[in-house]
Design an enzyme around this catalytic site. Structure first.
Site, mmCIF file in Angstrom:
data_model
loop_
_atom_site.group_PDB
_atom_site.id
_atom_site.type_symbol
_atom_site.label_atom_id
_atom_site.label_comp_id
_atom_site.label_asym_id
_atom_site.label_seq_id
_atom_site.Cartn_x
_atom_site.Cartn_y
_atom_site.Cartn_z
ATOM 1 N N LEU A 47 0.687 -1.225 0.029
ATOM 2 C CA LEU A 47 -0.123 -0.020 -0.143
ATOM 3 C C LEU A 47 0.974 1.286 -0.004
ATOM 4 C CD1 LEU A 47 -3.022 -1.175 2.505
ATOM 5 C CD2 LEU A 47 -2.649 -1.494 0.175
ATOM 6 N N GLY A 71 -0.384 1.520 -3.756
ATOM 7 C CA GLY A 71 -1.545 1.136 -3.978
ATOM 8 C C GLY A 71 -2.667 1.601 -2.979
ATOM 9 N N PHE A 119 7.921 0.805 -8.673
ATOM 10 C CA PHE A 119 7.599 2.048 -9.059
ATOM 11 C C PHE A 119 7.821 2.352 -10.441
ATOM 12 C CE2 PHE A 119 9.264 2.056 -4.389
ATOM 13 C CZ PHE A 119 8.353 2.665 -3.913
ATOM 14 N N TYR A 176 14.164 3.499 -14.633
ATOM 15 C CA TYR A 176 12.943 2.686 -14.686
ATOM 16 C C TYR A 176 12.856 1.526 -15.535
ATOM 17 C CZ TYR A 176 7.911 1.568 -15.477
ATOM 18 O OH TYR A 176 6.923 0.699 -15.877
ATOM 19 N N PHE A 224 2.209 -1.437 -23.172
ATOM 20 C CA PHE A 224 2.501 0.057 -23.771
ATOM 21 C C PHE A 224 1.824 0.822 -22.710
ATOM 22 C CE2 PHE A 224 5.371 -0.453 -27.562
ATOM 23 C CZ PHE A 224 5.807 -1.646 -27.302
HETATM 24 N N1 UFG Z 1 1.777 13.913 -22.021
HETATM 25 C C1 UFG Z 1 1.191 15.131 -22.001
HETATM 26 N N2 UFG Z 1 0.810 16.108 -20.735
HETATM 27 C C2 UFG Z 1 0.678 15.378 -19.697
HETATM 28 C C3 UFG Z 1 1.044 14.011 -19.506
HETATM 29 C C4 UFG Z 1 1.383 13.402 -20.610
HETATM 30 O O1 UFG Z 1 1.736 15.877 -23.105
HETATM 31 O O2 UFG Z 1 0.349 15.884 -18.652
HETATM 32 C C5 UFG Z 1 2.068 13.145 -23.117
HETATM 33 C C6 UFG Z 1 3.415 12.787 -22.765
HETATM 34 O O3 UFG Z 1 4.684 13.638 -22.929
HETATM 35 C C7 UFG Z 1 3.343 11.439 -23.547
HETATM 36 C C8 UFG Z 1 1.955 10.971 -23.814
HETATM 37 O O4 UFG Z 1 1.358 12.032 -23.250
HETATM 38 O O5 UFG Z 1 3.809 11.859 -25.032
HETATM 39 C C9 UFG Z 1 1.835 9.778 -22.787
HETATM 40 O O6 UFG Z 1 2.305 10.173 -21.474
HETATM 41 P P1 UFG Z 1 1.990 9.152 -20.203
HETATM 42 O O7 UFG Z 1 2.710 9.940 -19.161
HETATM 43 O O8 UFG Z 1 0.469 8.912 -20.049
HETATM 44 O O9 UFG Z 1 2.821 7.810 -20.696
HETATM 45 P P2 UFG Z 1 4.273 7.475 -21.067
HETATM 46 O O10 UFG Z 1 4.347 7.119 -22.511
HETATM 47 O O11 UFG Z 1 5.057 8.475 -20.739
HETATM 48 O O12 UFG Z 1 4.616 6.280 -20.162
HETATM 49 C C10 UFG Z 1 3.835 5.102 -19.958
HETATM 50 C C11 UFG Z 1 4.163 4.309 -18.743
HETATM 51 C C12 UFG Z 1 5.467 4.330 -18.308
HETATM 52 C C13 UFG Z 1 5.973 3.344 -19.426
HETATM 53 C C14 UFG Z 1 5.899 4.031 -20.790
HETATM 54 C C15 UFG Z 1 6.349 2.993 -21.735
HETATM 55 O O13 UFG Z 1 3.461 5.381 -17.929
HETATM 56 O O14 UFG Z 1 5.462 3.674 -17.287
HETATM 57 O O15 UFG Z 1 4.515 4.089 -21.035
HETATM 58 O O16 UFG Z 1 5.799 2.058 -21.489
HETATM 59 F F1 UFG Z 1 7.471 3.201 -19.130
#
Ligand code: UFG
Length: 324
Positions: free
Chosen positions: A34, A37, A77, A142, A170
């Site tokens: 937790l 979580g 994490f 990570y 993804f």
């Molecule tokens: N984005 C924004 N504004 C925000 C948040 C995100 O423009 O406030 C954009 C990011 O730049 C990215 C896209 O939205 O281009 C997706 O961002 P996320 O943070 O939702 O997801 P990520 O692709 O960065 O990361 C996710 C998981 C990670 C993992 C990665 C690849 O959160 O743990 O996919 O598997 F590593």
């Protein structure tokens, strides 16, 4: 009936998988400290053990006594930015404490482990869509910590006979009726867009509109957590150990997600262009042919509006997230 230990079962993806397993007749024990979580995300039909993988004695005892057929490992994490500030936290938790779980699984006679891996193990992809055997060169601790644990599993399979499936998600998104996304702080695109639609935040900052993509914003492959849950269940009876990329194969830009969210919610969503977020690859799209062929996996949520709608419904029914 198969018995499964779900480590990290109070988290976003773990809670949905635990629910899916319980709905499909499995006996589930959730093990979760937790830290990120939520107690109320633990399915009430599951047995709950509160604990962290750092506690080697505890996880050893849980695995010895539980007589589990399989372990699912979601406890990690997962903030890329934080991992660049504090690599120790990521290698200790995601790798070293993960080894406690792998050892406990071997000692407890567990047949198989299903591991939450990530597209971040690939780093900047060499080609799109990304296939399982493409070069893995993580660009942050990570992704590296997850790749290291994939290697641990490969060796434990070879040496101890522990079967494994490393599932490289993804962009996990969406919600089930009961369980959804409540990270604190939230950093993921879809929940943030929906918070902007609800007025819980002022606007969405779009991290960069000068990428080499059609509309200049980053492209991602959004996959519903129920489809991830289905893949985990199928992986329990996979014919052989190995790695699987999990995505729909549809690449969607940040701006496309915002437009889809406007349609789903009927609300205004304010955006502002901000600088690029360090470490964001322009495009991440999965080739999931291997999972489709070898696991018989078929994602049900191929339409992103349905994914966003499920997340929207969850936010409306949980305006402040989980109560605890
Ligand atoms: N984005 C924004 N504004 C925000 C948040 C995100 O423009 O406030 C954009 C990011 O730049 C990215 C896209 O939205 O281009 C997706 O961002 P996320 O943070 O939702 O997801 P990520 O692709 O960065 O990361 C996710 C998981 C990670 C993992 C990665 C690849 O959160 O743990 O996919 O598997 F590593």
């Amino acid at each position: 009936m198969k018995k499964v230990l779900v480590v990290g079962g109070a988290g976003y993806i773990g809670s949905a998988c635990a629910e899916y397993l319980l709905d499909h007749g499995y006996e589930v024990t959730v093990f979760d400290g937790l830290i990120t979580g939520h107690r109320s995300a633990v399915d009430p039909r599951a047995r709950f053990v509160e604990g962290n993988l750092e506690d080697r004695e505890l996880i050893m005892r849980v695995c010895r006594e539980g007589k589990f057929d399989a372990v699912m490992h979601f406890a990690a994490f997962s903030l890329v930015g934080e991992s660049m500030q504090n690599p120790s936290k990521y290698f200790r938790n995601n790798l070293a404490f993960g080894i406690n779980l792998a050892d406990a699984a071997v000692a407890g006679g567990v047949e198989r482990i299903v591991f939450s891996s990530t597209a971040a193990t690939f780093g900047q992809p060499e080609s799109i869509p990304i296939r399982e055997d493409d070069r893995q060169l993580p660009i942050n601790p990570y992704g590296e910590s997850k790749l290291c644990f994939e290697k641990v599993l490969k060796w434990y399979h070879q040496i101890h006979g522990l079967q494994y499936a490393a599932l490289r998600y993804f962009n996990a998104a969406g919600a089930t009726g009961r369980y959804g996304e409540d990270h604190r702080p939230e950093s993921h695109l879809i929940p943030i867009v929906l918070q902007a639609a609800r007025g819980k935040r002022d606007k969405l900052m779009i991290y960069g509109d000068d990428y080499d993509t059609e509309d200049g914003t980053c492209i991602r492959d959004y996959i519903h957590i129920l489809d991830l849950a289905q893949a985990h269940e199928l992986a329990l009876s996979a014919p052989e150990s190995g790695h699987y990329n999990l995505g729909t194969g549809n690449g969607l830009s940040v701006k496309t997600i915002v437009e889809a969210a406007r349609r789903v919610t009927g609300r205004e969503i304010r955006t502002e262009i901000a600088p690029r977020r360090p470490g964001d690859p322009a495009r991440l799209i999965a080739c999931s042919d291997r999972a489709r062929k070898l696991l018989g996996w078929k994602p049900q949520f191929e339409n992103v509006e349905a994914i966003i709608e499920s997340a929207w419904n969850w936010q409306l029914s949980h305006p402040e997230g989980y109560p605890d």
